[in-house]
Design a protein around this motif. Structure first.
Motif, PDB file in Angstrom:
ATOM      1  N   LYS A  75      10.993  -7.082  -3.322  1.00 36.53           N
ATOM      2  CA  LYS A  75      12.328  -6.511  -3.142  1.00 36.53           C
ATOM      3  C   LYS A  75      13.118  -6.482  -4.444  1.00 36.53           C
ATOM      4  N   ALA A  76      12.912  -7.498  -5.292  1.00 40.78           N
ATOM      5  CA  ALA A  76      13.709  -7.622  -6.512  1.00 40.78           C
ATOM      6  C   ALA A  76      13.502  -6.452  -7.473  1.00 40.78           C
ATOM      7  N   ALA A  77      12.371  -5.747  -7.347  1.00 46.71           N
ATOM      8  CA  ALA A  77      12.086  -4.626  -8.254  1.00 46.71           C
ATOM      9  C   ALA A  77      12.824  -3.355  -7.848  1.00 46.71           C
ATOM     10  N   HIS A  78      13.369  -3.313  -6.627  1.00 50.67           N
ATOM     11  CA  HIS A  78      14.144  -2.159  -6.150  1.00 50.67           C
ATOM     12  C   HIS A  78      13.386  -0.836  -6.296  1.00 50.67           C
ATOM     13  N   GLY A  80      11.067   0.028  -8.388  1.00 53.55           N
ATOM     14  CA  GLY A  80      10.744   0.448  -9.751  1.00 53.55           C
ATOM     15  C   GLY A  80       9.513  -0.262 -10.275  1.00 53.55           C
ATOM     16  N   LYS A  81       9.456  -0.433 -11.577  1.00 51.63           N
ATOM     17  CA  LYS A  81       8.345  -1.133 -12.211  1.00 51.63           C
ATOM     18  C   LYS A  81       8.259  -2.558 -11.682  1.00 51.63           C
ATOM     19  N   GLY A  82       7.054  -2.976 -11.287  1.00 50.35           N
ATOM     20  CA  GLY A  82       6.857  -4.319 -10.744  1.00 50.35           C
ATOM     21  C   GLY A  82       7.085  -4.421  -9.250  1.00 50.35           C
ATOM     22  N   ALA A  83       7.240  -3.280  -8.584  1.00 54.36           N
ATOM     23  CA  ALA A  83       7.514  -3.311  -7.136  1.00 54.36           C
ATOM     24  C   ALA A  83       6.273  -3.644  -6.324  1.00 54.36           C
ATOM     25  N   ILE A  84       5.112  -3.098  -6.707  1.00 52.91           N
ATOM     26  CA  ILE A  84       3.904  -3.277  -5.903  1.00 52.91           C
ATOM     27  C   ILE A  84       3.244  -4.616  -6.220  1.00 52.91           C
ATOM     28  N   VAL A  85       3.111  -5.437  -5.183  1.00 52.60           N
ATOM     29  CA  VAL A  85       2.381  -6.704  -5.288  1.00 52.60           C
ATOM     30  C   VAL A  85       0.916  -6.473  -4.934  1.00 52.60           C
ATOM     31  N   ALA A  86       0.678  -5.659  -3.915  1.00 56.89           N
ATOM     32  CA  ALA A  86      -0.698  -5.330  -3.513  1.00 56.89           C
ATOM     33  C   ALA A  86      -0.698  -4.029  -2.739  1.00 56.89           C
ATOM     34  N   ILE A  87      -1.776  -3.273  -2.896  1.00 54.08           N
ATOM     35  CA  ILE A  87      -1.973  -2.059  -2.102  1.00 54.08           C
ATOM     36  C   ILE A  87      -3.440  -2.055  -1.662  1.00 54.08           C
ATOM     37  N   VAL A  88      -3.636  -2.020  -0.336  1.00 56.10           N
ATOM     38  CA  VAL A  88      -4.972  -2.209   0.236  1.00 56.10           C
ATOM     39  C   VAL A  88      -5.284  -1.066   1.190  1.00 56.10           C
ATOM     40  N   LYS A  89      -6.495  -0.544   1.092  1.00 55.85           N
ATOM     41  CA  LYS A  89      -6.909   0.555   1.964  1.00 55.85           C
ATOM     42  C   LYS A  89      -6.993   0.092   3.412  1.00 55.85           C
ATOM     43  N   GLY A  90      -6.370   0.859   4.303  1.00 54.64           N
ATOM     44  CA  GLY A  90      -6.425   0.558   5.728  1.00 54.64           C
ATOM     45  C   GLY A  90      -5.384  -0.447   6.167  1.00 54.64           C
ATOM     46  N   GLU A 327      10.747   1.065   2.444  1.00 55.66           N
ATOM     47  CA  GLU A 327      10.902   2.465   2.848  1.00 55.66           C
ATOM     48  C   GLU A 327      11.237   3.328   1.644  1.00 55.66           C
ATOM     49  N   SER A 328      12.051   2.786   0.715  1.00 53.53           N
ATOM     50  CA  SER A 328      12.397   3.517  -0.501  1.00 53.53           C
ATOM     51  C   SER A 328      11.165   3.744  -1.372  1.00 53.53           C
ATOM     52  N   LEU A 329      10.339   2.703  -1.510  1.00 58.82           N
ATOM     53  CA  LEU A 329       9.106   2.833  -2.286  1.00 58.82           C
ATOM     54  C   LEU A 329       8.171   3.852  -1.647  1.00 58.82           C
ATOM     55  N   ASN A 330       8.031   3.801  -0.316  1.00 62.22           N
ATOM     56  CA  ASN A 330       7.197   4.776   0.402  1.00 62.22           C
ATOM     57  C   ASN A 330       7.689   6.196   0.161  1.00 62.22           C
ATOM     58  N   SER A 331       9.013   6.358   0.173  1.00 63.07           N
ATOM     59  CA  SER A 331       9.598   7.682  -0.047  1.00 63.07           C
ATOM     60  C   SER A 331       9.265   8.202  -1.451  1.00 63.07           C
ATOM     61  N   LYS A 332       9.330   7.331  -2.457  1.00 61.61           N
ATOM     62  CA  LYS A 332       9.008   7.737  -3.827  1.00 61.61           C
ATOM     63  C   LYS A 332       7.537   8.121  -3.950  1.00 61.61           C
ATOM     64  N   ILE A 333       6.675   7.360  -3.274  1.00 62.27           N
ATOM     65  CA  ILE A 333       5.245   7.669  -3.312  1.00 62.27           C
ATOM     66  C   ILE A 333       4.970   9.018  -2.641  1.00 62.27           C
ATOM     67  N   LYS A 334       5.640   9.274  -1.530  1.00 62.81           N
ATOM     68  CA  LYS A 334       5.449  10.538  -0.819  1.00 62.81           C
ATOM     69  C   LYS A 334       5.976  11.720  -1.633  1.00 62.81           C
ATOM     70  N   ARG A 352      -2.160   5.922 -11.382  1.00 64.86           N
ATOM     71  CA  ARG A 352      -0.788   6.342 -11.742  1.00 64.86           C
ATOM     72  C   ARG A 352       0.241   5.445 -11.067  1.00 64.86           C
ATOM     73  N   LEU A 353       0.017   5.126  -9.785  1.00 69.14           N
ATOM     74  CA  LEU A 353       0.949   4.240  -9.061  1.00 69.14           C
ATOM     75  C   LEU A 353       1.003   2.871  -9.708  1.00 69.14           C
ATOM     76  N   SER A 354      -0.155   2.373 -10.153  1.00 68.34           N
ATOM     77  CA  SER A 354      -0.174   1.043 -10.785  1.00 68.34           C
ATOM     78  C   SER A 354       0.597   1.042 -12.099  1.00 68.34           C
ATOM     79  N   LYS A 355       0.562   2.156 -12.834  1.00 67.76           N
ATOM     80  CA  LYS A 355       1.286   2.267 -14.082  1.00 67.76           C
ATOM     81  C   LYS A 355       2.807   2.348 -13.856  1.00 67.76           C
ATOM     82  N   ILE A 356       3.174   3.061 -12.797  1.00 63.23           N
ATOM     83  CA  ILE A 356       4.604   3.321 -12.560  1.00 63.23           C
ATOM     84  C   ILE A 356       5.256   2.196 -11.778  1.00 63.23           C
ATOM     85  N   PHE A 357       4.593   1.732 -10.695  1.00 60.23           N
ATOM     86  CA  PHE A 357       5.203   0.744  -9.808  1.00 60.23           C
ATOM     87  C   PHE A 357       4.519  -0.622  -9.835  1.00 60.23           C
ATOM     88  N   GLY A 358       3.389  -0.743 -10.586  1.00 60.27           N
ATOM     89  CA  GLY A 358       2.623  -1.983 -10.577  1.00 60.27           C
ATOM     90  C   GLY A 358       3.012  -2.937 -11.689  1.00 60.27           C
TER      91      GLY A 358
END
Length: 358
Positions: A75-78, A80-90, A327-334, A352-358
């Motif tokens: 949440k603290a990343a709002h 932006g950069k550093g927002a994604i802690v993990a992204i897992v398929k499924g 929800e904000s992060l999901n919206s940016k990804i979409k 690209r997502l890891s560079k921008i939000f990871g």
């Protein structure tokens, strides 16, 4: 492109470059994608343990062809950069837990709160991976369930009104047909001659059906259709036309007024800035009683769901935490995905997502 969700095509005009060639150059040489150390497992899981914090959100989103990915964000990343802690398929619990276990235990133990929706699988993931975290169910998902129940009441009345209007149209056609047959019989009886004006003006066979219109110009069906959005809004924000429409709706359908009142009162429980967990619990108890008096099955289901997860819902009053950041992060990804007109290379998109939000 390393820091913003933009495409090579968006740089074509201002920088006078060939987008396709620049995209290939960025992917193969400039970005470091080909030597990315996470490339082998990127499509299945990515973990950024340095981004973990005390307050997280968990949600799911579709990246390509409806394929869901579970995203844990800080949440603290709002967003932006550093927002994604993990992204897992499924969304399978075992797969997400296995990926999160790559984060050391003492790092996961730092998590104090995780916000989420009503998903049972996400609940299980949080319980297994973040043992000291308080689970807070997003208040907006709670309210959405209540709004959906209210809309079901409206939709039921709209279907009944549509059925009544169709029957009225059929009756109108049948009446016109009978009148036409009666006129033919009279003409045949009189040798094909009409004898002056008899009674009221006869209905023509092809006379158009005109439904009854209310004082604001809407038919009943139109009233029920056009009331959808005003029912989602607080009464003090209605325009003049919405106020008139709401008054007509509630006069015709008193149960719609009750359904709206229940939805509004639930929203007010969460909007109360002075509310505590204990006062919120008392307010919910009063709300359950009102739902019971109303007796609608849709609202009864919502009330039962809220009651079952009441403790986690009431945790909202501790820090006023919601899933808005997720929800904000999901919206940016979409939006990023929309700029690309769909994702063809999932691994490169995740890079690209890891560079921008990871």
């Amino acid at each position: 492109m390393d820091t913003s969700p933009i495409t090579a095509r968006s740089l074509q005009k201002p920088y006078h470059i060939k987008a396709d060639e620049f995209e290939r150059a960025y992917k193969d040489f400039l970005s470091g994608y080909r030597t990315w150390k996470e490339l082998a497992h990127a499509e299945d899981w990515l973990v950024f343990y340095k981004n973990i914090g005390p307050h997280l959100s968990i949600d799911e989103t579709a990246l390509s062809d409806g394929e869901l990915y579970t995203i844990i964000s800080n949440k603290a990343a709002h967003g932006g950069k550093g927002a994604i802690v993990a992204i897992v398929k499924g969304t399978k619990v075992e797969d997400v837990v296995k990926a999160l276990m790559h984060i050391l235990w003492y790092e996961r133990a730092k998590v104090l709160e995780v916000t989420m929706d009503f998903s049972e699988s996400m609940h299980s993931i949080v319980k297994q991976c973040f043992p000291y975290a308080t689970i807070t169910i997003d208040r907006f998902h709670v309210q959405k369930d209540c709004y959906d129940a209210m809309q079901q009441v409206r939709i039921k009345h709209r279907r009944e009104a549509q059925r009544a209007e169709m029957e009225a149209r059929e009756q109108h056609k049948l009446r016109n047909k009978k009148n036409a047959e009666a006129r033919k019989k009279r003409l045949a009886k009189n040798g094909g001659k009409r004898k002056g004006k008899q009674g009221r003006k006869p209905n023509r066979k092809n006379e158009k059906y005109e439904p009854v219109r209310l004082s604001n110009g809407d038919t009943v069906c139109e009233l029920l259709t056009r009331s959808r959005y005003l029912l989602m809004t607080s009464a003090d924000k209605w325009t003049t036309s919405q106020e008139i429409r709401a008054r007509l709706l509630f006069e015709l359908y008193p149960d719609m007024k009750t359904a709206y009142s229940l939805s509004h009162s639930l929203r007010m429980i969460f909007n109360n800035k002075n509310a505590t967990k204990e006062s919120g619990k008392k307010s919910l108890a009063q709300w359950y009683a009102k739902v019971g008096e109303f007796g609608d099955d849709n609202f009864n289901t919502v009330a039962a769901t809220i009651y079952e997860r009441q403790g986690e819902i009431l945790n909202y009053f501790i820090n006023r935490s919601t899933n808005a950041s997720a929800e904000s992060l999901n919206s940016k990804i979409k939006q990023f995905r929309a700029q690309l007109h769909g994702v063809i290379d999932v691994k490169f998109f995740l890079f690209r997502l890891s560079k921008i939000f990871g």
